[in-house]
Every structure is written in structure tokens, then in C-alpha cells.
Scaffold this active site. Structure first.
Site, PDB file in Angstrom:
ATOM      1  N   SER A  70     -24.102  50.894  84.747  1.00 58.52           N
ATOM      2  CA  SER A  70     -23.587  50.211  83.563  1.00 58.52           C
ATOM      3  C   SER A  70     -22.113  50.552  83.415  1.00 58.52           C
ATOM      4  CB  SER A  70     -24.345  50.689  82.316  1.00 58.52           C
ATOM      5  OG  SER A  70     -23.684  50.316  81.119  1.00 58.52           O
ATOM      6  N   TYR A 125     -28.061  57.385  77.201  1.00 61.54           N
ATOM      7  CA  TYR A 125     -28.049  56.248  78.124  1.00 61.54           C
ATOM      8  C   TYR A 125     -26.801  56.300  79.012  1.00 61.54           C
ATOM      9  CZ  TYR A 125     -27.466  51.355  79.597  1.00 61.54           C
ATOM     10  OH  TYR A 125     -27.274  50.197  80.325  1.00 61.54           O
TER      11      TYR A 125
END
Length: 255
Positions: free
Chosen positions: A145, A158
């Protein structure tokens, strides 16, 4: 021949979390490029739907209905499906997020996110790498990401796991390059998925995203799956240890 092949004919690919969002887009793109696919997800109904779509593209589709953390069971099922056939491509796509601010993160949230996003990717890569090592070839693609590269406003755990995937990609590329195994990652920004659906309904938040995105729009899933096909194909044979940010330019600015 100056243009390398972007085809995946006669390849066998495994895509974790392959029934929704980014995973589904990659699954269908690989099938379109000629690969047979093993789709791993938790929902039998979703698996059946995507299997049907893959077969509609003329490729073989196999399904594994397991939790991503059931490593031994997953390995056994993959071995049963491939029956000695080469394992050419492995995509670690399955992931999740709990958008807690740092001071509110619980130990349970930590364990769930780390286990799903990072631990599973390592141990499944370990399995894929052991098979590919014997076959002297293979491609592993980790879905990271932009949050693994630049700071986000929430979701610190995350972001940590996605950063770990980028570093894992580099280390595995170094270890396994001598076996002709390419290990790369893709770092998406905002695409329409089940993880982003609620956020993308907030007009103010969407505007905040667009203000940090030079191309001034949300990505389309087919614009991400093309990067995966590139890394999985002969066209990506000299790429390893890299993270391709498919982000509309977001990482130029940060968030």
C-alpha cells in the site's frame, strides 16, 4: 523481439483474497492473459462466482475456501490441485484494516491485522518460494500500500504491516534471486474495494484524497491489475525487489 510477452499462457497462479476488489481484478486479468488460477478466499459463494467468470474466459479455475491463516491446510490443498504442475505465480493479496487511532488500538486488533496482512504473507511466501526454488523459476507479488511508504492519518498497524511487506519483498528478492525467483510488490492508493467503500461515500474525504492525487481521481481496478500482469509475465523478468506504486502520483505528496 523487442517487445517482451505480457502473456501468461500455461501458467498456474495462486491469488489470495481473490474474490473481491483488487484480488478479483488480478484473478480475472491473469485469466485473460492465459493463466489458470487457484483462488483462495473464505466465502464459498464468492469463490463460485469468480470461478465461473474465470472459466468464461477459457481458463481453469480452482478454489480453496480457507482462512488465510490456515497455512498447512492451504499448502495441502494447493499441492493436491497442482499435482506436480509448476507453481508459477503467487500473489499475496489478502489483507484487512481496522482504522483505529494509535491510542485506541487493542491487542486483539493488533494480532488480527498483523496475522492477516503480514504473518500470512510471509509463511505462504515461504511455501511458494520452496516450491519455486526446486523449479528454478517463479514470481511472487505482494500487495502492499502507499501506507507502507508514506504516513497515513489513521490505521498505524495497517501501515506498519504494509511497510513490512515492502521490506520482506526486498529481502526475499535477495535470498531467492539465485533461484530465478522474482519477488516484487504493488502499492495501491485508493481503488473501489470493500475496504474503501464506506470512505468513498464521504464527499469531503474523497476531496481530501483528490487534493493529494496529481491525476485528481480514484483509480480503476483494471489500472492496477495491469501492473500485476506485467510483474507476473516475461515483461517483468528483470524486475525484483521493487514496489510499484499505482497511486495516481499520491506518493509525490504524501498524505
Amino acid at each position: 523481439m523487442y517487445l517482451p510477452s505480457f502473456r501468461l499462457d500455461e501458467k498456474l497462479s495462486v491469488i489470495t483474497g481473490g474474490t473481491k476488489g483488487i484480488g478479483k481484478a488480478i484473478t480475472l486479468a491473469f485469466a485473460e492473459a492465459g493463466s489458470d488460477v487457484i483462488i483462495l478466499a473464505r466465502n464459498e459463494k464468492d469463490l463460485s462466482k469468480v470461478k465461473e467468470e474465470v472459466e468464461g474466459l477459457g481458463q481453469e479455475a480452482y478454489t480453496i475456501c480457507k482462512n488465510i491463516n490456515q497455512y498447512e491446510e492451504i499448502k495441502e490443498e494447493v499441492e493436491s490441485i497442482r499435482r506436480g504442475r509448476s507453481l508459477d505465480i503467487w500473489v499475496n493479496n489478502a489483507g484487512m484494516n481496522i482504522r483505529s487511532e494509535a491510542e485506541n488500538v487493542t491487542e486483539e486488533e493488533w494480532d488480527t491485522i498483523v496475522s492477516t496482512n503480514m504473518k500470512s504473507s510471509f509463511f505462504l511466501s515461504q511455501y511458494a518460494g520452496s516450491v519455486m526454488k526446486d523449479e528454478k523459476q517463479g514470481k511472487i507479488i505482494n500487495i502492499s500500500s502507499v501506507g507502507g511508504h508514506t504516513a497515513l492519518r489513521t490505521g498505524v498497524v495497517y501501515a506498519m504491516t504494509k511497510s513490512a511487506l515492502i521490506q520482506m519483498t526486498k529481502n526475499l528478492a535477495v535470498e531467492w534471486g539465485k533461484y530465478n525467483i522474482n519477488v516484487n510488490a504493488i502499492g495501491p492508493w485508493y481503488f473501489p474495494t470493500s475496504l474503501t467503500e464506506q470512505l468513498l461515500q464521504d464527499k469531503d474525504y474523497v476531496q481530501l484524497i483528490l487534493d493529494r492525487t496529481p491525476l485528481n481521481r480514484i483509480g480503476k481496478l483494471e489500472e492496477l491489475s495491469g501492473a500485476a500482469v506485467f510483474l507476473a509475465s516475461e515483461a517483468g523478468n528483470y524486475m525484483t525487489g521493487q514496489t510499484l506504486f499505482v497511486d495516481g502520483g499520491m506518493t509525490i505528496y504524501g498524505f
